[in-house]
Design a protein around this motif. Sequence first.
Motif, short mmCIF file in Angstrom:
data_model
loop_
_atom_site.label_atom_id
_atom_site.label_comp_id
_atom_site.label_asym_id
_atom_site.label_seq_id
_atom_site.Cartn_x
_atom_site.Cartn_y
_atom_site.Cartn_z
N UNK A 140 3.88 0.89 1.27
CA UNK A 140 3.69 -0.56 1.19
C UNK A 140 3.94 -1.20 2.55
N UNK A 141 3.05 -2.13 2.94
CA UNK A 141 3.18 -2.82 4.22
C UNK A 141 3.32 -4.32 4.07
N UNK A 142 3.06 -4.85 2.86
CA UNK A 142 3.15 -6.29 2.66
C UNK A 142 3.35 -6.58 1.18
N UNK A 143 4.11 -7.66 0.88
CA UNK A 143 4.28 -8.09 -0.50
C UNK A 143 3.87 -9.56 -0.63
N UNK A 144 3.49 -9.95 -1.83
CA UNK A 144 3.11 -11.33 -2.11
C UNK A 144 3.44 -11.64 -3.56
N UNK A 145 3.60 -12.93 -3.85
CA UNK A 145 3.95 -13.33 -5.21
C UNK A 145 3.20 -14.59 -5.61
N UNK A 173 2.89 -17.37 -9.17
CA UNK A 173 3.86 -18.05 -10.02
C UNK A 173 4.65 -17.05 -10.86
N UNK A 174 3.96 -16.14 -11.55
CA UNK A 174 4.61 -15.14 -12.41
C UNK A 174 4.03 -13.75 -12.18
N UNK A 175 3.50 -13.49 -11.00
CA UNK A 175 2.87 -12.21 -10.71
C UNK A 175 3.27 -11.73 -9.32
N UNK A 176 3.15 -10.42 -9.11
CA UNK A 176 3.55 -9.82 -7.84
C UNK A 176 2.47 -8.87 -7.35
N UNK A 177 2.45 -8.67 -6.02
CA UNK A 177 1.44 -7.82 -5.39
C UNK A 177 2.05 -7.04 -4.24
N UNK A 178 1.54 -5.83 -4.01
CA UNK A 178 1.97 -5.02 -2.89
C UNK A 178 0.74 -4.39 -2.24
N UNK A 179 0.61 -4.58 -0.93
CA UNK A 179 -0.49 -4.01 -0.17
C UNK A 179 -0.01 -2.77 0.55
N UNK A 180 -0.76 -1.68 0.44
CA UNK A 180 -0.40 -0.42 1.08
C UNK A 180 -1.19 -0.21 2.37
N UNK A 181 -0.66 0.64 3.22
CA UNK A 181 -1.30 0.89 4.50
C UNK A 181 -2.69 1.48 4.37
N UNK A 182 -2.99 2.15 3.27
CA UNK A 182 -4.32 2.73 3.08
C UNK A 182 -5.30 1.78 2.40
N UNK A 183 -4.86 0.52 2.21
CA UNK A 183 -5.75 -0.48 1.62
C UNK A 183 -5.60 -0.67 0.13
N UNK A 184 -4.85 0.16 -0.54
CA UNK A 184 -4.64 -0.02 -1.98
C UNK A 184 -3.76 -1.23 -2.24
N UNK A 185 -4.02 -1.90 -3.37
CA UNK A 185 -3.21 -3.04 -3.78
C UNK A 185 -2.69 -2.78 -5.19
N UNK A 186 -1.39 -2.99 -5.37
CA UNK A 186 -0.75 -2.86 -6.68
C UNK A 186 -0.35 -4.25 -7.15
N UNK A 187 -0.51 -4.50 -8.44
CA UNK A 187 -0.14 -5.80 -9.00
C UNK A 187 0.58 -5.62 -10.32
N UNK A 188 1.42 -6.59 -10.67
CA UNK A 188 2.16 -6.54 -11.92
C UNK A 188 2.64 -7.95 -12.26
N UNK A 189 3.05 -8.14 -13.50
CA UNK A 189 3.47 -9.46 -13.97
C UNK A 189 2.44 -10.07 -14.89
N UNK A 190 2.42 -11.40 -14.93
CA UNK A 190 1.48 -12.10 -15.83
C UNK A 190 0.23 -12.52 -15.07
#
Length: 281
Positions: A257-262, A264-281
Amino acid sequence: MFGRLLRSSPARRAAACAAVSGAATFACAAPASSSGDAPAGGAFSSRPGGTLWAFGNNLSGCLGLGDEKKRTRPTLVEHLEHTPAVFLSARDNNSAVLDAEGNMYTFGSGEFGNLGAAAYSLDMPCATVPIKVAGGGGGGGEGGAAIKTNQTHKVCVGTFHSLCIDGDGALFAWGRASKGQLGLGKDRRSNQGTPTRVEGVPGAARDIACGRSFSLCLNDLGDVYSWGDGADGALGHGDKARAAVPTKVAALAGKGVVQVAAGRDSSFALCGDGRVFSWGR
């Protein structure tokens, strides 16, 4: 202010028109609610020279223009005209700016201690012009230190709380604490009116994000930590429980992971290879 801008020199009017298209840094406040109403705050752009321009809604003076009047065009924030802005963050009716020397300025609502300035107590209604934030309080554990003046590296403004990282990678939080979003522990649920050291994130903090009632932090080891309200699964721990202190998001271990973002009720993580993970509402 807006009327004076329209009557000002051609050079200043031209600069206003280019404030967004040529912006070096841009920040936009999120809506205050999911009802479809207009955002409580507004938007900002920082020109390459560091001048700050603001426009949009202006609840609690969050545009930093000295009043609470809405602006429909980019307007120069004159109180910071000679203070080069290099980093911006805005959410709802609060805003924060970092200058080239690492000084932090906040403006907008003072509710819950959101301004982070000792001169503006927890019940101070608002600051309609930028105020300088310095010092800070002890942390959630023993050995808490004050934020280093002139060394703020990054700031993130949330709905009711904020986070910042100093030049050494130390993490600080202030504002509302009712759901553990400051990460100070179960015994520290009182609102904080000044930046307060957050313990529990190993290494140095590198990125931060604020949701409505939760927080995220990425450290220099590539690990993501979250804390606060987990009602919508926004903490990423596989349940909906609250976390009063920073807790590692195990599912992201080793993902780069190289960056995080949020949101209102959700979260995101950007990885160095371009993948994005998300969770929450």
